[in-house]
Design a protein around this motif. Sequence first.
Motif, PDB file in Angstrom:
ATOM      1  N   VAL A 128       0.600   5.366   0.720  1.00 51.24           N
ATOM      2  CA  VAL A 128      -0.128   6.220   1.267  1.00 51.24           C
ATOM      3  C   VAL A 128       0.384   7.736   1.153  1.00 51.24           C
ATOM      4  CG1 VAL A 128      -1.191   7.020   3.707  1.00 51.24           C
ATOM      5  CG2 VAL A 128      -1.156   4.734   3.258  1.00 51.24           C
TER       6      VAL A 128
ATOM      7  N   SER B 234       0.693  -1.166  -0.168  1.00 53.36           N
ATOM      8  CA  SER B 234      -0.021  -0.020  -0.128  1.00 53.36           C
ATOM      9  C   SER B 234       0.769   1.206  -0.233  1.00 53.36           C
ATOM     10  CB  SER B 234      -0.831   0.028   1.157  1.00 53.36           C
ATOM     11  OG  SER B 234      -1.655  -1.022   1.209  1.00 53.36           O
TER      12      SER B 234
ATOM     13  N   THR C  38      -6.143   0.855   4.877  1.00 51.07           N
ATOM     14  CA  THR C  38      -5.269   0.232   3.896  1.00 51.07           C
ATOM     15  C   THR C  38      -5.112  -1.175   4.442  1.00 51.07           C
ATOM     16  OG1 THR C  38      -3.316   0.958   5.186  1.00 51.07           O
ATOM     17  CG2 THR C  38      -4.153   2.338   3.309  1.00 51.07           C
ATOM     18  N   ASN C  39      -4.620  -1.965   3.362  1.00 46.45           N
ATOM     19  CA  ASN C  39      -4.596  -3.500   3.679  1.00 46.45           C
ATOM     20  C   ASN C  39      -3.180  -4.149   3.374  1.00 46.45           C
ATOM     21  OD1 ASN C  39      -7.684  -4.020   4.146  1.00 46.45           O
ATOM     22  ND2 ASN C  39      -7.474  -2.993   2.208  1.00 46.45           N
ATOM     23  N   GLY C  40      -2.326  -3.445   2.745  1.00 48.21           N
ATOM     24  CA  GLY C  40      -1.156  -3.978   2.414  1.00 48.21           C
ATOM     25  C   GLY C  40      -0.327  -4.495   3.687  1.00 48.21           C
TER      26      GLY C  40
ATOM     27  N   VAL D 248       3.421  -0.843   3.908  1.00 51.54           N
ATOM     28  CA  VAL D 248       3.081   0.334   3.847  1.00 51.54           C
ATOM     29  C   VAL D 248       4.282   1.304   3.530  1.00 51.54           C
ATOM     30  CG1 VAL D 248       1.481   1.818   4.974  1.00 51.54           C
ATOM     31  CG2 VAL D 248       1.046  -0.342   5.612  1.00 51.54           C
ATOM     32  N   CYS D 249       3.786   2.019   2.531  1.00 55.10           N
ATOM     33  CA  CYS D 249       4.736   2.933   1.997  1.00 55.10           C
ATOM     34  C   CYS D 249       4.149   4.440   2.003  1.00 55.10           C
ATOM     35  CB  CYS D 249       5.375   2.648   0.621  1.00 55.10           C
ATOM     36  SG  CYS D 249       6.290   3.821  -0.188  1.00 55.10           S
TER      37      CYS D 249
ATOM     38  N   ARG E  98       3.772  -3.915   8.064  1.00 55.56           N
ATOM     39  CA  ARG E  98       2.323  -3.389   8.738  1.00 55.56           C
ATOM     40  C   ARG E  98       2.627  -4.104  10.269  1.00 55.56           C
ATOM     41  NH1 ARG E  98      -2.807  -2.010   8.157  1.00 55.56           N
ATOM     42  NH2 ARG E  98      -2.386  -1.649   5.741  1.00 55.56           N
TER      43      ARG E  98
ATOM     44  N   SER F 271      -4.260   6.216   8.506  1.00 52.62           N
ATOM     45  CA  SER F 271      -4.102   5.466   7.150  1.00 52.62           C
ATOM     46  C   SER F 271      -4.044   3.756   7.369  1.00 52.62           C
ATOM     47  CB  SER F 271      -2.995   5.923   6.641  1.00 52.62           C
ATOM     48  OG  SER F 271      -1.620   5.299   6.872  1.00 52.62           O
ATOM     49  N   LEU F 272      -3.620   3.431   8.579  1.00 47.43           N
ATOM     50  CA  LEU F 272      -3.620   1.957   8.659  1.00 47.43           C
ATOM     51  C   LEU F 272      -4.860   1.443   8.771  1.00 47.43           C
ATOM     52  CD1 LEU F 272      -0.634   1.972  11.353  1.00 47.43           C
ATOM     53  CD2 LEU F 272      -0.502   1.735   8.967  1.00 47.43           C
TER      54      LEU F 272
ATOM     55  N   ALA G  32       9.022   3.132   4.223  1.00 46.45           N
ATOM     56  CA  ALA G  32       8.137   1.933   4.149  1.00 46.45           C
ATOM     57  C   ALA G  32       8.329   1.135   5.208  1.00 46.45           C
ATOM     58  CB  ALA G  32       8.348   1.320   2.754  1.00 46.45           C
TER      59      ALA G  32
END
Length: 313
Positions: free
Chosen positions: A36, A34, A117-119, A122-123, A202, A113-114, A199
Amino acid sequence: MLEEVERWLARRSWSVSDRPLDRVLAAKRGTTVSVVLPALNEEATVGDIVSVIRRDLMTESVPLVDELVVIDSGSTDRTAEVAAAAGARVVARDAILPRIPAVPGKGEVLWRSLMVTNGDVVCFVDADLRDFSADFVTGIVGPLLTDPDVDFVKAMYDRPFGDTPGQGGRVTELVARPLLNLHWPQLAGFVQPLGGEYAARRSLLERLPFPVGYGVELGLLVDALHTVGLDALAQVDVGVRKHRHQDGQALGRMAAAIYRTAQLRLSRGHLVRPRLTQFERGEQGFEPRTYAVDTEERPPIAEIAEYARRRVA
């Protein structure tokens, strides 16, 4: 510099060219990514950043990024409209976790944002970058996909100030770097400790507290060190970063928030008054202006009931 840091620099500092895109894609396998972009009144730049990511990293032939989300912090310009038109999913900050009233600040946006998002990775990318290159994403995501021992990656770059090379990052040089060298010397090898492009897995981010304001970058870096250790941290040279520069007084407020974040981590006991007074020349001479320094932090997202239910679902 500590010998440990010298060894770390040789082992965990890379260039974006060290991991060609085909190698990064081959290592991706089932890992989701993901990106962001926290945004507040960035209509002039956010669209170009979104367009580059979609064109270079979100195609059938280059499926590196799985989702691209712009979190709008209450922009009064066309940021949300421009970002959506360029192909991002736009989410309003205040629509995330409405049970917890939002407060102003970049860290607040990154923390929320967490939730949307689902990745697995996370970047984060600042939305005010000019002449944006997809290298900013591939560079910092690459080590997380190719090296299972790496959990957190910062971008490093040259930061010109106007037409002058190498003079950007004034708060970094005057505040953050001295603080890190004096109190967390293991982090002295980071070229851009306050950079907004980084990045992480998660699984790490959901265990870290997030300072709500400008202290978020220093806070995450220090807490990541204590959580996973220096060898799980890395940095990648992605070239040159061009962005909007803030005036001196805004930098002063940023510096105060960063110092406060460091202070909280050095001692949970007595804290100095969280206010900063600056001066502006007015009709009657210099006039004081006093600002509150960001003091609030959000707990690790894993402790939030809504996040836990979402992960189970």
